[in-house]
Design a protein around this motif. Structure first.
Motif, PDB file in Angstrom:
ATOM      1  N   HIS A  32       1.096  -1.097   0.470  1.00 50.85           N
ATOM      2  CA  HIS A  32      -0.086   0.095   0.079  1.00 50.85           C
ATOM      3  C   HIS A  32       0.700   0.828  -0.202  1.00 50.85           C
ATOM      4  CE1 HIS A  32      -3.464  -2.246   1.872  1.00 50.85           C
ATOM      5  NE2 HIS A  32      -3.131  -2.749   0.388  1.00 50.85           N
ATOM      6  N   ALA A  33       1.846   1.140   0.495  1.00 50.86           N
ATOM      7  CA  ALA A  33       3.058   2.069   0.773  1.00 50.86           C
ATOM      8  C   ALA A  33       3.418   2.835  -0.863  1.00 50.86           C
ATOM      9  CB  ALA A  33       4.254   2.263   1.210  1.00 50.86           C
ATOM     10  N   GLY A  34       3.725   1.604  -1.263  1.00 51.51           N
ATOM     11  CA  GLY A  34       4.018   1.333  -2.662  1.00 51.51           C
ATOM     12  C   GLY A  34       3.026   1.844  -3.472  1.00 51.51           C
ATOM     13  N   ILE A  35       1.804   1.373  -3.867  1.00 56.96           N
ATOM     14  CA  ILE A  35       1.190   2.868  -4.556  1.00 56.96           C
ATOM     15  C   ILE A  35       1.089   4.050  -4.284  1.00 56.96           C
ATOM     16  CG2 ILE A  35      -1.554   2.128  -5.004  1.00 56.96           C
ATOM     17  CD1 ILE A  35      -1.331  -1.104  -4.345  1.00 56.96           C
ATOM     18  N   THR A  36       1.011   4.439  -2.385  1.00 56.66           N
ATOM     19  CA  THR A  36       0.932   5.314  -2.385  1.00 56.66           C
ATOM     20  C   THR A  36       2.175   6.715  -2.730  1.00 56.66           C
ATOM     21  OG1 THR A  36      -0.706   4.851  -0.662  1.00 56.66           O
ATOM     22  CG2 THR A  36       0.828   7.379  -0.664  1.00 56.66           C
ATOM     23  N   GLU A  37       2.866   5.841  -3.555  1.00 58.06           N
ATOM     24  CA  GLU A  37       4.800   6.103  -3.887  1.00 58.06           C
ATOM     25  C   GLU A  37       4.601   6.303  -4.683  1.00 58.06           C
ATOM     26  OE1 GLU A  37       8.708   6.506  -5.067  1.00 58.06           O
ATOM     27  OE2 GLU A  37       6.632   4.738  -5.370  1.00 58.06           O
ATOM     28  N   TYR A  38       4.080   5.849  -5.538  1.00 59.37           N
ATOM     29  CA  TYR A  38       3.868   5.450  -7.255  1.00 59.37           C
ATOM     30  C   TYR A  38       2.699   7.091  -7.251  1.00 59.37           C
ATOM     31  CZ  TYR A  38       1.959   4.601 -11.748  1.00 59.37           C
ATOM     32  OH  TYR A  38       1.182   4.628 -12.620  1.00 59.37           O
ATOM     33  N   LEU A  39       1.592   6.712  -6.836  1.00 58.23           N
ATOM     34  CA  LEU A  39       0.816   7.211  -7.353  1.00 58.23           C
ATOM     35  C   LEU A  39       1.215   9.172  -6.522  1.00 58.23           C
ATOM     36  CD1 LEU A  39      -2.884   6.308  -6.292  1.00 58.23           C
ATOM     37  CD2 LEU A  39      -1.953   6.220  -8.342  1.00 58.23           C
ATOM     38  N   THR A  40       1.944   9.059  -6.203  1.00 55.66           N
ATOM     39  CA  THR A  40       2.383  10.823  -5.816  1.00 55.66           C
ATOM     40  C   THR A  40       2.900  10.831  -6.419  1.00 55.66           C
ATOM     41  OG1 THR A  40       1.674  10.192  -2.963  1.00 55.66           O
ATOM     42  CG2 THR A  40       3.248  12.212  -3.426  1.00 55.66           C
ATOM     43  N   ARG A  41       4.221   9.999  -6.517  1.00 54.84           N
ATOM     44  CA  ARG A  41       5.357  10.960  -7.623  1.00 54.84           C
ATOM     45  C   ARG A  41       4.712  10.852  -9.261  1.00 54.84           C
ATOM     46  NH1 ARG A  41       7.715   6.581 -10.354  1.00 54.84           N
ATOM     47  NH2 ARG A  41       7.655   5.080  -8.659  1.00 54.84           N
ATOM     48  N   PHE A  67      -5.641   5.445  -1.951  1.00 54.10           N
ATOM     49  CA  PHE A  67      -3.865   6.165  -1.570  1.00 54.10           C
ATOM     50  C   PHE A  67      -3.885   6.940  -2.144  1.00 54.10           C
ATOM     51  CE2 PHE A  67      -4.993   1.446  -2.971  1.00 54.10           C
ATOM     52  CZ  PHE A  67      -4.551   1.070  -2.611  1.00 54.10           C
ATOM     53  N   MET A  68      -4.639   7.923  -3.378  1.00 56.08           N
ATOM     54  CA  MET A  68      -4.871   9.327  -3.374  1.00 56.08           C
ATOM     55  C   MET A  68      -4.464  10.475  -1.650  1.00 56.08           C
ATOM     56  SD  MET A  68      -7.033   8.918  -6.754  1.00 56.08           S
ATOM     57  CE  MET A  68      -6.651  10.862  -7.122  1.00 56.08           C
ATOM     58  N   PHE A  69      -6.044  10.085  -1.699  1.00 56.45           N
ATOM     59  CA  PHE A  69      -5.846  11.009  -0.061  1.00 56.45           C
ATOM     60  C   PHE A  69      -4.677  10.296   0.350  1.00 56.45           C
ATOM     61  CE2 PHE A  69      -6.740  10.249   4.558  1.00 56.45           C
ATOM     62  CZ  PHE A  69      -7.508  11.602   5.064  1.00 56.45           C
ATOM     63  N   LEU A  70      -4.296   9.270   0.760  1.00 51.93           N
ATOM     64  CA  LEU A  70      -2.745   8.626   1.723  1.00 51.93           C
ATOM     65  C   LEU A  70      -2.194   9.760   1.124  1.00 51.93           C
ATOM     66  CD1 LEU A  70      -2.298   7.532   4.658  1.00 51.93           C
ATOM     67  CD2 LEU A  70      -1.445   5.581   2.370  1.00 51.93           C
ATOM     68  N   GLY A  71      -1.250   9.774   0.024  1.00 55.16           N
ATOM     69  CA  GLY A  71      -0.528  10.410  -0.761  1.00 55.16           C
ATOM     70  C   GLY A  71      -0.987  11.648  -0.504  1.00 55.16           C
ATOM     71  N   SER A  72      -2.095  12.339  -0.351  1.00 56.98           N
ATOM     72  CA  SER A  72      -1.890  14.335  -0.047  1.00 56.98           C
ATOM     73  C   SER A  72      -1.770  14.321   1.491  1.00 56.98           C
ATOM     74  CB  SER A  72      -3.694  14.677  -0.067  1.00 56.98           C
ATOM     75  OG  SER A  72      -4.522  14.138  -1.483  1.00 56.98           O
ATOM     76  N   VAL A  73      -2.094  13.553   2.513  1.00 52.67           N
ATOM     77  CA  VAL A  73      -1.880  13.112   4.038  1.00 52.67           C
ATOM     78  C   VAL A  73       0.464  12.960   4.334  1.00 52.67           C
ATOM     79  CG1 VAL A  73      -1.635  12.230   6.200  1.00 52.67           C
ATOM     80  CG2 VAL A  73      -4.093  11.982   5.000  1.00 52.67           C
ATOM     81  N   GLY A 126       7.219   9.052   3.879  1.00 49.09           N
ATOM     82  CA  GLY A 126       6.353   7.826   3.359  1.00 49.09           C
ATOM     83  C   GLY A 126       5.207   7.895   3.637  1.00 49.09           C
ATOM     84  N   ALA A 127       4.351   7.056   3.193  1.00 46.02           N
ATOM     85  CA  ALA A 127       3.434   5.624   3.821  1.00 46.02           C
ATOM     86  C   ALA A 127       3.732   4.971   5.319  1.00 46.02           C
ATOM     87  CB  ALA A 127       2.607   5.569   2.931  1.00 46.02           C
TER      88      ALA A 127
END
Length: 716
Positions: free
Chosen positions: A192-201, A219-225, A233-234
């Protein structure tokens, strides 16, 4: 001797005196003839206390009459001697109950906290965390349970204390891994942290790459946080995510329980049962844990604000009317009544007009967020709301239609990419037989201790459901209006037919748990008005208090102990040592972008970065992840030598396309995973590693006590 009675209403004769004179109307009414004597009473010595004292004096001295007082002067009163009454047991018990939590709660926390440094995770066996818990941890939970029960019995006056107890229980039960482990548990949170990192990047969503990208809102919300908070990182949020989300569950759960009953003891008893039986580990940093909060909030809003005020608010429900009137389906009206009973006494009233429209809008927004974040939770919300509308517990009749349109629209237009690419897999996972095999029979494998843990999980779930069934029978026999709770308890059952793999039964248990906990607690919390003994005689209050407190604390304590084994039974493979996390960091440091990364099994702390892989776009080609166990499952008869050949060929194929060399990582948690679940035997893994080294095509580039990294030699 004639004296006036103690209440001043009549006359009576003392021993040796004359007959009592009857009361006259003037004396009874207090007429004008009697008012002049009000300043000086006719007999000033008329109180019962004075008579008692003076009687003793007369008996001791032999006198039979009292000398009259001088005219115009009040005679001196004898001192009143009051004997000290011994404090009754009820008052003593009330005092103990009042101050006991002030002592017991700090003692429980102190016992628990002092034992945490003694926990050595490296000594765990396949029973998990319970195999290394010190006795003081169990003692702390026992004291906490006793303190809770003391407050619980006076729940209508100790709500703040009960809230503190629930919060302490959440930290003590769910927070142990966060305090004793060095990293988040389980491999899923790293993915889940990797997906968040990908969407954020990248800001890109590829719905065909992974199922998660068809439901990316979480994951988009988590990336915003992560961005707003300036976090690295998440994974920074993952350590305490379980504790946080369980605290967030408390307000909507409290609203739900108060909408179902006004018995404060039943409300807090159900909350305790919920938290001590939530063993399924679906509350970490994941979409389902946060969409479950939406699920609880939607139900709380419906039960509190959208219930019908009167029967007329329901209107003419054609389906419900047909069900109620048809001879073939009339029995459904008894099980799921079309006309709901009145809400519990004292429950909050429903709202109308703009307020009702605003509540409905909030429900729709929460449903959209759940639909965009998770595959299963929107179906649970849809089923719950639909059944509440059909049975008349929600007056917004068009709400299920709107929710259904949103769900179908998302599935057809957004999640279509994943469904089209995995249609065969989805079809294979559907059906009752597939779900039963994936959730029950396939899990009863592995080491002997692990099989015991799985059986204990099944028994614990069965016992909780049995308690709920008995509690439901008891509540309906005593004519309590619990139809809404019964409807919500059975609403998630159709989820068992969905293609969700081996976790759908766990999710089903999770969605049913609040209402199952309500009925289970109802069996242990009889109303105060229903506590006489079986022979019709009422027991003393102290006996009832002690009896009910002991029964409730014993049952809750046993459920908590069973949940410890059920929840933390896989801890030997779920916990990652510092050496393992250090090895994965080193792997990402030395592996160039585009490398093939190979592991024995996917159960290790990786994929938290460089998640994407695209054949068509080299710019999005980060790392390709492989698992030996998955390949071995395709052809179980392969030997270790065959798997070494496959490894060499796979990594060589990558090198021929001018990509960097591949890497193989072996860790302690991978071996523990295979040993616990009955996968690759330790001898097979040892033989594979030995043959890999002898092949002269790999070299050891990193090693520590819990991990090794092998790299393919160039040109080999």
């Amino acid at each position: 001797m004639i004296v006036r009675s103690a209440d001043g209403r009549g006359w009576w004769t003392s021993p040796g005196g004359s007959e009592a004179a009857p009361e006259t109307p003037a004396v009874q009414a207090g007429g004008s003839a009697d008012r002049s004597d009000r300043t000086e009473p006719l007999f000033p010595f008329h109180s019962a206390q004075w008579l008692a004292v003076s009687g003793e004096r007369l008996a001791g001295s032999g006198e039979t009459e009292q000398a009259p007082a001088p005219p115009g002067k009040r005679p001196p009163r004898a001192p009143v001697v009051r004997a000290r009454r011994p404090r009754d047991a009820a008052a003593v018990l009330a005092l103990i109950l009042k101050w006991a939590p002030v002592v017991l709660l700090p003692v429980a926390v102190a016992l628990w906290a002092s034992a945490l440094p003694k926990i050595d995770l490296s000594r765990m066996n396949d029973y998990g965390l319970v195999s290394v818990l010190p006795v003081r941890v169990w003692a702390g939970f026992a004291v906490l349970m006793a303190s809770f029960v003391v407050c619980w019995w006076r729940a209508d006056r100790t709500r703040l204390l009960l809230t503190v107890h629930i919060l302490v229980l959440i930290v003590m039960f769910y927070g142990i891994p966060s305090l004793v482990a060095d990293s988040p548990r389980g491999p899923i949170v790293y993915r889940h942290a990797g997906i968040t990192e990908y969407l954020t990047r990248t800001g890109l969503v590829d719905t065909r790459q992974d199922a998660y990208f068809s439901w990316p809102a979480f994951f988009m919300f988590l990336g915003s946080v992560v961005k707003i908070g300036g976090l690295p990182g998440a994974l920074t949020l993952a350590t305490w995510a379980t504790v946080v989300v369980n605290v967030l569950y408390l307000p909507p759960l409290l609203m739900i329980m108060r909408a179902l009953t006004r018995d404060a003891r039943l409300v807090w008893g159900a909350l305790l049962i919920f938290y001590v039986t939530n063993w399924i580990n679906q509350d970490y940093l994941a979409p389902q844990s946060f969409t479950y909060l939406f699920y609880l909030t939607v139900i709380a809003l419906v039960l509190h604000y959208l219930r019908p005020r009167t029967v007329a608010d329901l209107g003419s429900l054609r389906l419900a009317t047909w069900v109620r009137r048809s001879r073939l389906t009339s029995w459904v009206g008894w099980l799921l009544p079309v006309r709901p009973p009145p809400a519990p006494a004292g429950a909050q009233g429903t709202v109308t007009g703009r307020t009702a429209a605003l509540v409905t809008l909030v429900i729709v927004v929460l449903f959209v967020a759940a639909t965009a974040s998770h595959q299963l939770t929107p179906y649970a919300i849809f089923l719950a709301v639909t059944l509440l509308v059909i049975t008349g517990h929600c007056r917004v009749r068009g709400l299920p239609i709107l929710l259904g349109v949103i769900l179908v629209t998302w599935t057809v237009f957004v999640a279509r990419g994943y469904i089209d690419g995995h249609l065969e897999k989805v079809a294979e996972g559907s059906g009752l037989g597939q779900s039963a095999a994936a959730n029950v029979t396939q899990r009863l494998t592995g080491s002997e201790q692990h099989v015991m843990v799985v059986r204990e999980r099944v028994m614990l779930s069965a016992w909780v459901w049995l308690l709920a069934l008995l509690g439901g029978i008891y509540r309906f026999r005593t004519r309590h209006p619990d139809q809404a709770a019964a409807v919500l308890a059975i609403a998630p059952i159709p989820l068992f037919l969905l293609p969700y793999g081996g976790e759908v039964l766990l999710r089903l248990y999770f969605f049913m748990l609040p209402f199952v906990a309500f009925f289970a607690a109802a069996l242990l919390v009889p109303p105060r008005s229903e506590q006489p003994a079986a022979d019709g005689r009422r027991r003393p209050p102290i006996v009832r208090t002690v009896r009910d407190g002991i029964v409730f604390s014993l049952v809750a304590g046993l459920l908590l102990a069973a949940s410890f084994l059920a929840r933390y039974g896989n801890e030997r493979m779920d916990t990652y040592s510092p050496d393992e996390t250090a090895a994965v960091r080193e792997l990402y440091r030395i592996a160039p972008l585009g490398s093939y990364l190979l592991a024995e099994t996917n159960y290790l702390p990786w994929k938290y970065q460089d998640y994407e892989w695209s054949k068509a776009d080299p710019a999005r080609r980060r790392h390709k992840y492989f698992s030996l166990a998955q390949e071995w499952d395709l052809e179980p008869n392969r030997s270790s030598r065959d798997m070494v050949r496959w490894t060499v060929q796979t990594l060589r194929a990558n090198a021929t396309l001018e990509r960097p060399a591949g890497y193989l990582i072996l860790t302690r948690s991978q071996r523990a995973h295979e040993e616990i679940l009955g996968g690759l035997a330790p001898s097979t893994m040892d033989e594979f590693e030995m043959l890999l080294v002898r092949s002269d095509k790999f070299q050891l580039v990193y090693s520590n006590p819990d991990a090794k990294i092998y790299a393919r030699k160039p040109g080999k």
